[in-house]
Scaffold this motif. Sequence first.
Motif, PDB file in Angstrom:
ATOM      1  N   LEU A 266       0.821  -1.210   0.000  1.00  0.00           N
ATOM      2  CA  LEU A 266       0.000   0.000   0.000  1.00  0.00           C
ATOM      3  C   LEU A 266       0.855   1.261   0.000  1.00  0.00           C
ATOM      4  N   THR A 267       1.963   1.234   0.728  1.00  0.00           N
ATOM      5  CA  THR A 267       2.804   2.424   0.863  1.00  0.00           C
ATOM      6  C   THR A 267       4.010   2.418  -0.066  1.00  0.00           C
ATOM      7  N   GLY A 268       4.182   1.336  -0.837  1.00  0.00           N
ATOM      8  CA  GLY A 268       5.326   1.257  -1.736  1.00  0.00           C
ATOM      9  C   GLY A 268       6.645   1.060  -1.008  1.00  0.00           C
ATOM     10  N   ARG A 269       6.600   0.451   0.145  1.00  0.00           N
ATOM     11  CA  ARG A 269       7.816   0.249   0.944  1.00  0.00           C
ATOM     12  C   ARG A 269       8.520  -1.016   0.476  1.00  0.00           C
ATOM     13  N   HIS A 270       9.763  -0.904   0.052  1.00  0.00           N
ATOM     14  CA  HIS A 270      10.525  -2.050  -0.430  1.00  0.00           C
ATOM     15  C   HIS A 270      11.918  -2.031   0.180  1.00  0.00           C
ATOM     16  N   GLY A 271      12.603  -3.128   0.002  1.00  0.00           N
ATOM     17  CA  GLY A 271      13.960  -3.212   0.506  1.00  0.00           C
ATOM     18  C   GLY A 271      14.121  -4.326   1.518  1.00  0.00           C
ATOM     19  N   PRO A 272      15.356  -4.596   1.916  1.00  0.00           N
ATOM     20  CA  PRO A 272      15.609  -5.688   2.870  1.00  0.00           C
ATOM     21  C   PRO A 272      15.055  -5.359   4.246  1.00  0.00           C
ATOM     22  N   ARG A 273      14.730  -6.408   5.001  1.00  0.00           N
ATOM     23  CA  ARG A 273      14.256  -6.225   6.370  1.00  0.00           C
ATOM     24  C   ARG A 273      15.394  -5.730   7.253  1.00  0.00           C
ATOM     25  N   ARG A 274      15.048  -4.930   8.249  1.00  0.00           N
ATOM     26  CA  ARG A 274      16.033  -4.314   9.136  1.00  0.00           C
ATOM     27  C   ARG A 274      16.235  -5.202  10.365  1.00  0.00           C
ATOM     28  N   PRO A 275      17.457  -5.657  10.622  1.00  0.00           N
ATOM     29  CA  PRO A 275      17.676  -6.571  11.752  1.00  0.00           C
ATOM     30  C   PRO A 275      17.488  -5.863  13.088  1.00  0.00           C
ATOM     31  N   VAL A 276      16.858  -6.537  14.023  1.00  0.00           N
ATOM     32  CA  VAL A 276      16.654  -6.023  15.384  1.00  0.00           C
ATOM     33  C   VAL A 276      17.007  -7.140  16.355  1.00  0.00           C
ATOM     34  N   ASP A 277      17.725  -6.812  17.410  1.00  0.00           N
ATOM     35  CA  ASP A 277      18.063  -7.786  18.444  1.00  0.00           C
ATOM     36  C   ASP A 277      16.867  -7.903  19.385  1.00  0.00           C
ATOM     37  N   TRP A 278      15.894  -8.712  18.983  1.00  0.00           N
ATOM     38  CA  TRP A 278      14.654  -8.799  19.760  1.00  0.00           C
ATOM     39  C   TRP A 278      14.882  -9.440  21.120  1.00  0.00           C
ATOM     40  N   ALA A 279      15.839 -10.332  21.220  1.00  0.00           N
ATOM     41  CA  ALA A 279      16.106 -10.948  22.520  1.00  0.00           C
ATOM     42  C   ALA A 279      16.510  -9.879  23.538  1.00  0.00           C
ATOM     43  N   ALA A 280      17.349  -8.937  23.098  1.00  0.00           N
ATOM     44  CA  ALA A 280      17.775  -7.864  23.996  1.00  0.00           C
ATOM     45  C   ALA A 280      16.617  -6.925  24.313  1.00  0.00           C
ATOM     46  N   VAL A 281      15.826  -6.599  23.296  1.00  0.00           N
ATOM     47  CA  VAL A 281      14.688  -5.692  23.494  1.00  0.00           C
ATOM     48  C   VAL A 281      13.684  -6.298  24.466  1.00  0.00           C
ATOM     49  N   GLU A 282      13.320  -7.564  24.227  1.00  0.00           N
ATOM     50  CA  GLU A 282      12.334  -8.213  25.088  1.00  0.00           C
ATOM     51  C   GLU A 282      12.886  -8.436  26.493  1.00  0.00           C
ATOM     52  N   GLY A 283      14.199  -8.687  26.588  1.00  0.00           N
ATOM     53  CA  GLY A 283      14.806  -8.827  27.905  1.00  0.00           C
ATOM     54  C   GLY A 283      14.725  -7.541  28.705  1.00  0.00           C
ATOM     55  N   GLU A 284      14.931  -6.404  28.044  1.00  0.00           N
ATOM     56  CA  GLU A 284      14.853  -5.118  28.722  1.00  0.00           C
ATOM     57  C   GLU A 284      13.420  -4.784  29.136  1.00  0.00           C
ATOM     58  N   LEU A 285      12.452  -5.157  28.280  1.00  0.00           N
ATOM     59  CA  LEU A 285      11.045  -4.888  28.592  1.00  0.00           C
ATOM     60  C   LEU A 285      10.487  -5.876  29.609  1.00  0.00           C
ATOM     61  N   GLY A 286      11.067  -7.059  29.672  1.00  0.00           N
ATOM     62  CA  GLY A 286      10.579  -8.087  30.576  1.00  0.00           C
ATOM     63  C   GLY A 286       9.356  -8.811  30.063  1.00  0.00           C
ATOM     64  N   LEU A 287       9.158  -8.825  28.749  1.00  0.00           N
ATOM     65  CA  LEU A 287       8.024  -9.535  28.154  1.00  0.00           C
ATOM     66  C   LEU A 287       8.296  -9.786  26.677  1.00  0.00           C
ATOM     67  N   ARG A 288       7.496 -10.701  26.099  1.00  0.00           N
ATOM     68  CA  ARG A 288       7.574 -10.981  24.669  1.00  0.00           C
ATOM     69  C   ARG A 288       6.686 -10.010  23.898  1.00  0.00           C
ATOM     70  N   LEU A 289       7.061  -9.706  22.679  1.00  0.00           N
ATOM     71  CA  LEU A 289       6.298  -8.800  21.827  1.00  0.00           C
ATOM     72  C   LEU A 289       5.582  -9.584  20.729  1.00  0.00           C
ATOM     73  N   PRO A 290       4.485  -9.067  20.201  1.00  0.00           N
ATOM     74  CA  PRO A 290       3.773  -9.774  19.127  1.00  0.00           C
ATOM     75  C   PRO A 290       4.642  -9.928  17.876  1.00  0.00           C
ATOM     76  N   ARG A 291       4.548 -11.089  17.234  1.00  0.00           N
ATOM     77  CA  ARG A 291       5.316 -11.342  16.009  1.00  0.00           C
ATOM     78  C   ARG A 291       4.967 -10.323  14.933  1.00  0.00           C
ATOM     79  N   ASP A 292       3.698  -9.963  14.863  1.00  0.00           N
ATOM     80  CA  ASP A 292       3.219  -8.999  13.873  1.00  0.00           C
ATOM     81  C   ASP A 292       3.939  -7.656  14.016  1.00  0.00           C
ATOM     82  N   TYR A 293       4.113  -7.197  15.249  1.00  0.00           N
ATOM     83  CA  TYR A 293       4.806  -5.933  15.499  1.00  0.00           C
ATOM     84  C   TYR A 293       6.278  -6.037  15.120  1.00  0.00           C
ATOM     85  N   LYS A 294       6.912  -7.155  15.440  1.00  0.00           N
ATOM     86  CA  LYS A 294       8.324  -7.322  15.093  1.00  0.00           C
ATOM     87  C   LYS A 294       8.525  -7.232  13.572  1.00  0.00           C
TER      88      LYS A 294
END
Length: 402
Positions: free
Chosen positions: A131-159
């Motif tokens: 819809l928005t014409g967004r293309h390109g490679p996915r941006r890597p995120v260290d989700w283990a570190a992010v979720e560890g800092e938040l103290g919870l798991r995040l939805p796969r859809d949001y990731k």
Amino acid sequence: MPMDDTAHLAVIDDLLARPLPEDGPGYQVAGLAATDLAALVTALRARFGPARAVALDGFTDPSLRRLPGPPLAEVLAERAVEMYGWSMGRRWLGVGRFTGDGEALTVVTAPVAQRRTGPAGSSWVEDLAALTGRHGPRRPVDWAAVEGELGLRLPRDYKLLVETFGAGSFDDSLELCTPGAEYARLEPPADDPAADDPATGPADGPALRLLQWAVSSAEHAFCWLLEGPDPEAWPVLARGDAWEPWQRFDCTSAEFVHRMLTDPRHPYSLARHVETHWFTAADCQCPVPGSGVMLEITVRTENDESHPRPEAEALAGLVRRIGERKDRFLVVERIPDEPDVYVQVWHEEGGDYTLEHRDGGADRHFQVLLGDAGPVIAAMTAWARREPSWGDGFAWERLELG
């Protein structure tokens, strides 16, 4: 006595609320008492956003054939004298006059529930990218570190949403809260101080545990309600300010954003304000559609039109327009002109879009086939702005010109 527009709007609301019958033509038609068509269309524009003229003087827009569902083009071509339409998420709505009905108005509704902006079987995130014409490679995120800092798991859809888009905003209105962002940062969950509002639950009940994932330019808040350990089951809560009750939406964040951008009846709709949607990365200071900033390009069309320095929204309109005989392609050149450097697109109604670009000579001429206008508009606009990554994510093939 003819009904006033308030009564007409009530009839239309009732028609939109009815389930469409499984048997029959697949659309519904209802008559209205005589009224001023222009006044009713104005009232509907205020509610659902810009109208599209689908029939004028007995001529029906042939692009209606592209809508999924019943054959509206054939239905209206036989009867419509003047009609205006709106795509409204799961429904298409048309209001106008039919042959033989005199001054009486007719309302038509039809389903478009299967309409998606991405390929068949795509996810809501992929639909948003299309819809928005967004293309390109996915941006890597260290989700283990992010979720560890938040103290919870995040939805796969949001990731997936964050990996696809990164930090930034949709239509320069809805800002994603992302890990490490400078402005809209994803912060740890918090208790809602307004949880004792009667509209949000029992006054003596526990506080709402919320995690905010987006904020709008109007300071609307969009959160998950952390009502259980499974992040895939978290509903979305939204509200305009701290004094309003929360509204609950049982959907994922990506589906919520997609409906904001495509459904004029959504409580937080952006579809009422713009027809072309885009995503502005947080590190991009480029102008956006409707900003009044002109692009340093000239657009030339098959029918010999020349459009120097159009705004991005005007370029998008020219791309969406092509497809009819003698209006099937356009060429975009930079100002000042650079020899053998341009992008162009060819499209015939019902077919793919052939996007080409040349970068200095015949041996640097490439093409790609795209299924709809959205990615073409995004790529051409980014090329016009000289964004280095404008062509990333496309399966370019070198064009052999003999």
